[in-house]
Motif scaffolding. Sequence first.
Motif, PDB file in Angstrom:
ATOM      1  N   LEU A 159     -15.004  13.486  -3.894  1.00  0.00           N
ATOM      2  CA  LEU A 159     -13.574  13.703  -3.684  1.00  0.00           C
ATOM      3  C   LEU A 159     -13.324  14.938  -2.813  1.00  0.00           C
ATOM      4  CD1 LEU A 159     -10.757  12.668  -4.509  1.00  0.00           C
ATOM      5  CD2 LEU A 159     -10.844  14.261  -6.432  1.00  0.00           C
TER       6      LEU A 159
ATOM      7  N   ILE B 291     -14.192   7.460   0.369  1.00  0.00           N
ATOM      8  CA  ILE B 291     -14.801   7.305  -0.953  1.00  0.00           C
ATOM      9  C   ILE B 291     -15.455   5.928  -1.085  1.00  0.00           C
ATOM     10  CG2 ILE B 291     -14.267   7.128  -3.433  1.00  0.00           C
ATOM     11  CD1 ILE B 291     -12.026   9.272  -2.844  1.00  0.00           C
TER      12      ILE B 291
ATOM     13  N   ALA C  18      -7.243  -1.973  -5.250  1.00  0.00           N
ATOM     14  CA  ALA C  18      -6.680  -1.064  -4.238  1.00  0.00           C
ATOM     15  C   ALA C  18      -5.952   0.095  -4.917  1.00  0.00           C
ATOM     16  CB  ALA C  18      -5.719  -1.827  -3.330  1.00  0.00           C
TER      17      ALA C  18
ATOM     18  N   VAL D 241       1.123   6.502  -6.828  1.00  0.00           N
ATOM     19  CA  VAL D 241       0.101   7.517  -7.098  1.00  0.00           C
ATOM     20  C   VAL D 241       0.702   8.916  -6.975  1.00  0.00           C
ATOM     21  CG1 VAL D 241      -2.055   8.523  -6.221  1.00  0.00           C
ATOM     22  CG2 VAL D 241      -1.843   6.054  -6.456  1.00  0.00           C
ATOM     23  N   ASP D 242       1.603   9.052  -6.036  1.00  0.00           N
ATOM     24  CA  ASP D 242       2.263  10.357  -5.850  1.00  0.00           C
ATOM     25  C   ASP D 242       3.310  10.637  -6.930  1.00  0.00           C
ATOM     26  OD1 ASP D 242       0.802  10.949  -3.603  1.00  0.00           O
ATOM     27  OD2 ASP D 242       2.311  10.231  -2.187  1.00  0.00           O
TER      28      ASP D 242
ATOM     29  N   TYR E 221       8.160  15.118  -2.588  1.00  0.00           N
ATOM     30  CA  TYR E 221       8.155  15.020  -1.122  1.00  0.00           C
ATOM     31  C   TYR E 221       9.146  16.020  -0.528  1.00  0.00           C
ATOM     32  CZ  TYR E 221       5.662  10.500  -1.567  1.00  0.00           C
ATOM     33  OH  TYR E 221       4.753   9.533  -1.849  1.00  0.00           O
TER      34      TYR E 221
ATOM     35  N   THR F 109      -8.219   9.004  -5.290  1.00  0.00           N
ATOM     36  CA  THR F 109      -8.052  10.099  -4.315  1.00  0.00           C
ATOM     37  C   THR F 109      -7.260  11.260  -4.899  1.00  0.00           C
ATOM     38  OG1 THR F 109      -5.988   9.227  -3.393  1.00  0.00           O
ATOM     39  CG2 THR F 109      -8.025   8.440  -2.392  1.00  0.00           C
ATOM     40  N   LYS F 110      -6.746  11.063  -6.101  1.00  0.00           N
ATOM     41  CA  LYS F 110      -5.929  12.136  -6.701  1.00  0.00           C
ATOM     42  C   LYS F 110      -6.804  13.343  -7.056  1.00  0.00           C
ATOM     43  CE  LYS F 110      -2.261  11.962  -9.467  1.00  0.00           C
ATOM     44  NZ  LYS F 110      -1.015  12.149  -8.724  1.00  0.00           N
TER      45      LYS F 110
ATOM     46  N   LYS G 280       0.876  18.195  -3.442  1.00  0.00           N
ATOM     47  CA  LYS G 280       1.292  17.065  -4.282  1.00  0.00           C
ATOM     48  C   LYS G 280       0.495  17.022  -5.583  1.00  0.00           C
ATOM     49  CE  LYS G 280       3.843  13.908  -4.343  1.00  0.00           C
ATOM     50  NZ  LYS G 280       5.022  14.020  -5.280  1.00  0.00           N
ATOM     51  N   ASP G 281      -0.836  17.005  -5.450  1.00  0.00           N
ATOM     52  CA  ASP G 281      -1.651  16.765  -6.642  1.00  0.00           C
ATOM     53  C   ASP G 281      -1.853  18.022  -7.498  1.00  0.00           C
ATOM     54  OD1 ASP G 281      -1.796  14.185  -5.863  1.00  0.00           O
ATOM     55  OD2 ASP G 281      -3.868  14.253  -5.156  1.00  0.00           O
TER      56      ASP G 281
ATOM     57  N   GLU H 175       0.832  -1.219   0.000  1.00  0.00           N
ATOM     58  CA  GLU H 175       0.000   0.000   0.000  1.00  0.00           C
ATOM     59  C   GLU H 175       0.858   1.257   0.000  1.00  0.00           C
ATOM     60  OE1 GLU H 175      -2.984  -0.309   3.132  1.00  0.00           O
ATOM     61  OE2 GLU H 175      -4.475  -0.087   1.528  1.00  0.00           O
ATOM     62  N   GLU H 176       1.956   1.162   0.728  1.00  0.00           N
ATOM     63  CA  GLU H 176       2.870   2.300   0.781  1.00  0.00           C
ATOM     64  C   GLU H 176       3.437   2.572  -0.617  1.00  0.00           C
ATOM     65  OE1 GLU H 176       5.759   1.873   3.985  1.00  0.00           O
ATOM     66  OE2 GLU H 176       7.018   3.340   2.937  1.00  0.00           O
TER      67      GLU H 176
ATOM     68  N   LYS I 290      -9.434   7.354   0.625  1.00  0.00           N
ATOM     69  CA  LYS I 290      -9.901   6.145  -0.041  1.00  0.00           C
ATOM     70  C   LYS I 290     -11.021   5.501   0.776  1.00  0.00           C
ATOM     71  CE  LYS I 290      -8.123   1.982   0.238  1.00  0.00           C
ATOM     72  NZ  LYS I 290      -7.162   0.863   0.252  1.00  0.00           N
TER      73      LYS I 290
ATOM     74  N   ARG J  28      -4.127   9.555   1.954  1.00  0.00           N
ATOM     75  CA  ARG J  28      -4.761   8.868   0.814  1.00  0.00           C
ATOM     76  C   ARG J  28      -5.607   7.696   1.301  1.00  0.00           C
ATOM     77  NH1 ARG J  28      -3.608  11.306  -3.749  1.00  0.00           N
ATOM     78  NH2 ARG J  28      -1.487  12.095  -4.111  1.00  0.00           N
TER      79      ARG J  28
ATOM     80  N   GLN K  96      -8.498   2.446  -6.294  1.00  0.00           N
ATOM     81  CA  GLN K  96      -9.114   3.256  -5.228  1.00  0.00           C
ATOM     82  C   GLN K  96      -8.182   4.371  -4.771  1.00  0.00           C
ATOM     83  OE1 GLN K  96      -9.987   0.189  -2.392  1.00  0.00           O
ATOM     84  NE2 GLN K  96     -12.024  -0.221  -3.246  1.00  0.00           N
ATOM     85  N   LEU K  97      -6.905   4.046  -4.675  1.00  0.00           N
ATOM     86  CA  LEU K  97      -5.953   5.086  -4.264  1.00  0.00           C
ATOM     87  C   LEU K  97      -5.846   6.172  -5.338  1.00  0.00           C
ATOM     88  CD1 LEU K  97      -2.783   3.647  -2.496  1.00  0.00           C
ATOM     89  CD2 LEU K  97      -4.544   5.133  -1.567  1.00  0.00           C
TER      90      LEU K  97
ATOM     91  N   GLU L 119       6.201   9.183  -7.121  1.00  0.00           N
ATOM     92  CA  GLU L 119       7.510   9.252  -6.474  1.00  0.00           C
ATOM     93  C   GLU L 119       8.353   7.988  -6.694  1.00  0.00           C
ATOM     94  OE1 GLU L 119       8.955  11.705  -4.531  1.00  0.00           O
ATOM     95  OE2 GLU L 119       7.295  13.147  -4.560  1.00  0.00           O
TER      96      GLU L 119
ATOM     97  N   HIS M 261       0.556   9.256   2.648  1.00  0.00           N
ATOM     98  CA  HIS M 261       0.048   7.893   2.553  1.00  0.00           C
ATOM     99  C   HIS M 261      -1.196   7.740   3.427  1.00  0.00           C
ATOM    100  CE1 HIS M 261      -0.099   3.606   2.225  1.00  0.00           C
ATOM    101  NE2 HIS M 261       0.193   3.419   3.504  1.00  0.00           N
TER     102      HIS M 261
ATOM    103  N   SER N 254       0.852   4.097  -2.785  1.00  0.00           N
ATOM    104  CA  SER N 254       0.743   5.536  -2.507  1.00  0.00           C
ATOM    105  C   SER N 254       1.848   6.317  -3.207  1.00  0.00           C
ATOM    106  CB  SER N 254       0.834   5.790  -1.001  1.00  0.00           C
ATOM    107  OG  SER N 254      -0.436   5.863  -0.443  1.00  0.00           O
ATOM    108  N   CYS N 255       3.066   5.783  -3.083  1.00  0.00           N
ATOM    109  CA  CYS N 255       4.194   6.451  -3.720  1.00  0.00           C
ATOM    110  C   CYS N 255       4.010   6.483  -5.234  1.00  0.00           C
ATOM    111  CB  CYS N 255       5.497   5.738  -3.374  1.00  0.00           C
ATOM    112  SG  CYS N 255       6.016   6.007  -1.675  1.00  0.00           S
TER     113      CYS N 255
END
Lengths: 294, 161
Positions: free
Chosen positions: B100, B154, A41, A16-17, B125, A48-49, B118-119, A9-10, B151, B147, A44-45, A19, B144, A13-14
């Motif tokens: 959202l 949502i 998953a 999605v970011d 970072y 959130t963007k 970020k977005d 998941e971490e 999530k 999000r 879904q992440l 990174e 993290h 997230s990265c």
Amino acid sequence: MNINVNNYEEYLSCYVDGELDSAETRELMAFLEQHPSLEGALQQLESTKLDPEEKIVFPFKASLYHEADTKQPRLKRFYGIRWAAAAAVILLLAGIYFFRMRRSPVSENRPMPAYVMHKTPDAPGNVVPAPAISEKKSGPVPAHSQPAAVKPPKSLAAAAPVKPSPSNRSAGTSSVTPAPTPEPSPATIPIPELPEVKALPAVSGSVALTEASAALGEKPGRLAVRGPASEEVADQVGGRLASVTEKMAAGKKNLDQSITKGLSGLQAKTEDLMGHLEKKEIRIGRFTIAFNNE
Amino acid sequence: MTEKEYNGCVDLFADGLYRFIVKNLRHEEDARDVVQSSFEILWKHHVELSFEKAKAYLFTVGYRNMIDHLRKTKRINLVGEFPEDSQVKEGQQLHVKSTLMRALEQLSEVQRSLMMLKDYEGYSYEEIGAITGLNASQVKVYLHRARLKMKAYIVKKENVL
């Protein structure tokens, strides 16, 4: 790097970011291929963007510009001056207009130079002062020293075109306004063309009104009772008229005197010069220049 | 940075900074004040700042101003925990906003700031850490968690609907 079910998941997230570098991204994709149940998953992440294209406009940008900040006051000042100038001109015009409106037509004809003439030291002593304005309901007052020019007040009042106007005030003024009041201006009017100054009598307004109402067949008492204000106006007008004519006469006399004086002075000077010329010398101040033609 | 470049900053970054601040404060006038004071500070230092660094500087100043403002008004939740009563606020009016945006509102100010930096602004970072005074790994962890929270919100909303 070791992606497993505990830390994926971490990494998601990265990812999605944005990174993860390319190697990490490849590894994550390989892991997800092995675990297809986890693809949800990631989706879904990713949901959130936030959308970077979402626009919110700052509505006060003009207040932030600094070029504009330095220019605006200058512009404002400039316009301020222009508006002030425009306002001043308008005020001035309005002032002149109202000033003229407030003055009665007769007083408008009052010659300003007369005041100066009055003050000159060698003014003729036989100037009769203008009748007092407060002198009400009195008989006609002779305004000038020239008795020949004095007209009987009755004829003036009778000749005055008094209309049966409901306003007594206007009747009072109209009875005097037709009198000719030429403006004497000694500076501009040539000497021989100076108009013959005729002294007009100071007419008491009440008398004029009484005469006028008599001519119209009205009872004199009614008019007098109805219009004390108009009487006052008529008195004032009569008084002013007298003072105007008197001042005009004084002005003419003054002018004549100064012309005579000037002419005699000039003659004396010419004679003096001629005498010097005969002696073949010119005198300038203290110096004398002698000529010898021989 | 020249005067012209400063004005270029106004054109380029004022909207973004305002978006960043107003979404956090959820108060237009306060956000306007924060943006204006941030640009005033940028103007004060525009001579020694390069144009390239202006945006990060602006967001740093803006973020600090915003946090100060929140502290003054005592609305900040710097710990970043999910507020217990946040779900009570759900009403008919929330349908106007997207899920959202509602999810974003569930976050703390710091988390929300990180999310937006970020977005919306695409900062790394490291850069976000420089703006917010955190280190890069803190930013990573906070983001993290943020999000995951979003999530969860949502997914829960989708399940309800």
